[in-house]
Enzyme design. Structure first.
Site, mmCIF file in Angstrom:
data_model
loop_
_atom_site.group_PDB
_atom_site.id
_atom_site.type_symbol
_atom_site.label_atom_id
_atom_site.label_comp_id
_atom_site.label_asym_id
_atom_site.label_seq_id
_atom_site.Cartn_x
_atom_site.Cartn_y
_atom_site.Cartn_z
ATOM 1 N N TRP A 19 0.840 -1.202 0.000
ATOM 2 C CA TRP A 19 0.000 0.000 0.000
ATOM 3 C C TRP A 19 0.879 1.257 0.000
ATOM 4 O O TRP A 19 0.699 2.170 -0.807
ATOM 5 C CB TRP A 19 -0.913 -0.025 1.239
ATOM 6 C CG TRP A 19 -1.887 1.112 1.333
ATOM 7 C CD1 TRP A 19 -2.251 1.978 0.339
ATOM 8 C CD2 TRP A 19 -2.650 1.495 2.492
ATOM 9 N NE1 TRP A 19 -3.189 2.878 0.803
ATOM 10 C CE2 TRP A 19 -3.451 2.607 2.117
ATOM 11 C CE3 TRP A 19 -2.740 1.008 3.785
ATOM 12 C CZ2 TRP A 19 -4.315 3.234 3.014
ATOM 13 C CZ3 TRP A 19 -3.613 1.636 4.675
ATOM 14 C CH2 TRP A 19 -4.390 2.728 4.291
ATOM 15 N N TYR A 56 -3.901 1.244 -4.803
ATOM 16 C CA TYR A 56 -2.699 1.745 -4.132
ATOM 17 C C TYR A 56 -1.884 2.592 -5.117
ATOM 18 O O TYR A 56 -1.155 2.063 -5.957
ATOM 19 C CB TYR A 56 -1.830 0.601 -3.607
ATOM 20 C CG TYR A 56 -2.491 -0.292 -2.585
ATOM 21 C CD1 TYR A 56 -3.671 0.082 -1.937
ATOM 22 C CD2 TYR A 56 -1.934 -1.525 -2.253
ATOM 23 C CE1 TYR A 56 -4.272 -0.742 -0.996
ATOM 24 C CE2 TYR A 56 -2.528 -2.349 -1.307
ATOM 25 C CZ TYR A 56 -3.699 -1.961 -0.694
ATOM 26 O OH TYR A 56 -4.282 -2.793 0.233
ATOM 27 N N GLN A 175 -8.490 -11.173 4.278
ATOM 28 C CA GLN A 175 -7.532 -10.124 4.633
ATOM 29 C C GLN A 175 -8.262 -9.040 5.437
ATOM 30 O O GLN A 175 -8.970 -8.211 4.886
ATOM 31 C CB GLN A 175 -6.879 -9.505 3.400
ATOM 32 C CG GLN A 175 -5.806 -8.504 3.771
ATOM 33 C CD GLN A 175 -5.034 -7.948 2.590
ATOM 34 O OE1 GLN A 175 -4.611 -6.786 2.608
ATOM 35 N NE2 GLN A 175 -4.827 -8.748 1.556
ATOM 36 N N TYR A 203 -3.673 -7.256 7.686
ATOM 37 C CA TYR A 203 -3.079 -5.980 7.267
ATOM 38 C C TYR A 203 -3.054 -5.012 8.449
ATOM 39 O O TYR A 203 -3.772 -5.154 9.423
ATOM 40 C CB TYR A 203 -3.781 -5.391 6.041
ATOM 41 C CG TYR A 203 -5.141 -4.747 6.220
ATOM 42 C CD1 TYR A 203 -5.291 -3.479 6.774
ATOM 43 C CD2 TYR A 203 -6.287 -5.378 5.758
ATOM 44 C CE1 TYR A 203 -6.528 -2.868 6.894
ATOM 45 C CE2 TYR A 203 -7.543 -4.782 5.866
ATOM 46 C CZ TYR A 203 -7.653 -3.528 6.434
ATOM 47 O OH TYR A 203 -8.879 -2.920 6.547
ATOM 48 N N LEU A 206 0.776 -3.092 12.454
ATOM 49 C CA LEU A 206 1.370 -2.005 13.243
ATOM 50 C C LEU A 206 0.416 -0.826 13.373
ATOM 51 O O LEU A 206 0.824 0.272 13.760
ATOM 52 C CB LEU A 206 2.690 -1.547 12.617
ATOM 53 C CG LEU A 206 3.836 -2.564 12.687
ATOM 54 C CD1 LEU A 206 5.043 -2.064 11.902
ATOM 55 C CD2 LEU A 206 4.214 -2.835 14.133
ATOM 56 N N LYS A 214 6.366 5.469 17.590
ATOM 57 C CA LYS A 214 7.004 6.735 17.191
ATOM 58 C C LYS A 214 6.086 7.953 17.314
ATOM 59 O O LYS A 214 6.531 9.085 17.126
ATOM 60 C CB LYS A 214 7.522 6.631 15.757
ATOM 61 C CG LYS A 214 6.448 6.421 14.696
ATOM 62 C CD LYS A 214 7.107 6.248 13.327
ATOM 63 C CE LYS A 214 6.088 5.963 12.235
ATOM 64 N NZ LYS A 214 6.738 5.749 10.917
ATOM 65 N N GLY A 279 4.135 -2.944 5.739
ATOM 66 C CA GLY A 279 4.519 -1.956 4.745
ATOM 67 C C GLY A 279 5.810 -1.265 5.145
ATOM 68 O O GLY A 279 6.042 -0.997 6.323
#
Length: 313
Positions: A19, A56, A175, A203, A206, A214, A279
């Site tokens: 993506w 994408y 997915q 997917y 994170l 972060k 990703g």
């Protein structure tokens, strides 16, 4: 690298989620060269599952995947999608269309952009409530018989929608969004997938970067994450999530891992999981991400993680 079965495919437990490399209007990239380098490095590291979609970058991601992997096409598993169309190249122009007419157009466009004669896993990107599941599935069976696709999958489908699709076609994968911060599928959908031999292709393991640690509670996103498409990236829910991530950072530090590696590792340990799509913008990020494989936190820390991120409701 570890591998697991997805239908009769053998896929790396970490897959390349393409993506991000599509670029605008969703993400910023570090340029096509860096994107292609990240694809090639991922393959060198043992990753054989590469997942993309026409939307994408409005075709750009598929083109990069096709270009980078053409020399090793026989050694990789290419997954792409159908059912999201656009007019102008903008978020506002996106529409769901999983009709026979649309799928027959999309498959040839994807084959062309990916520079291949077949797609290993072809997934309906989002359920189209205006088109019957029977029409969608029968069209996918038609192009499967033609040899254009090997296997059928669905993405973002509910348990009820999956059950209906299974009346018409064999589906090897779902997915869904799945991470420590998105566990809605665990109640009904995961058991259904396991019962029917469907692998989970997760997917956003994170949570689009949030679980890397972060960001902080004052972060304001200026991209798609501020628009309420998927995930929780604004308001009180986001602040609560950051509080949980701060606790995960402490656990990760005790384990000698990064916050992101610990979050990916959790997904890899869940029932029914075939592969987690990660990703990246560059090769170095993938080298870091694969350190999520081959270990697990102490029993005490596993319990802490489950308690911190326990689903509510």
């Amino acid at each position: 690298m570890e591998y697991r079965k997805l239908g009769d495919l053998e896929v790396s437990v970490i897959g390349y989620g393409a993506w991000g490399i599509g670029g605008a209007p969703f993400w910023n990239t570090e340029g096509d060269k860096m994107s292609i380098d990240s694809i090639k490095k991922s393959f060198d590291l043992g990753i054989n599952f590469f997942d993309t979609a026409p939307v994408y970058g409005f075709g750009h991601s598929e083109e990069l995947i096709g270009k980078a992997l053409k020399p090793v096409r026989e050694k990789v598993i290419l997954a792409t999608k159908c059912g999201l169309r656009w007019g102008k190249k903008s978020l506002s122009s996106l529409r769901k269309d999983a009709s026979r007419k649309s799928i027959l157009e999309e498959i040839d466009q994807s084959l062309n952009r990916l520079n291949t004669d077949w797609i290993d896993l072809y997934q309906v990107h989002w359920p189209d409530v205006e088109t019957s599941q029977q029409e969608t599935m029968e069209t996918l069976l038609e192009i499967q018989e033609q040899g254009k696709i090997r296997h059928i999958g669905v993405s973002n489908y509910s348990a009820a929608q999956i059950k209906e699709c299974l009346q018409y076609a064999k589906i090897i994968s779902l997915q869904p969004e799945y991470s420590l911060l998105a566990r809605e599928i665990e109640k009904e959908t995961v058991p259904l997938c396991i019962e029917n031999g469907m692998g989970i292709v997760a997917y956003s393991p994170l949570s689009s970067g949030v679980l890397t640690g972060k960001y902080d509670k004052d972060t304001k996103f200026k991209d798609w994450r501020s628009k309420g498409i998927i995930g929780t990236f604004t308001g009180e829910g986001f602040v609560e999530n950051i509080s949980k991530v701060d606790q995960l950072k402490e656990i990760a530090q005790q384990e000698g891992k990064t916050c992101g590696q610990t979050a990916i590792n959790w997904v890899l340990r869940q029932p029914g999981l075939a592969t987690a799509l990660v990703g990246v913008k560059n090769a170095a990020q993938m080298k870091e991400n694969i350190k999520a494989i081959g270990w697990q936190p102490s029993n005490e820390n596993c319990e802490k993680i489950d308690k911190i991120f326990a689903p509510t409701g």
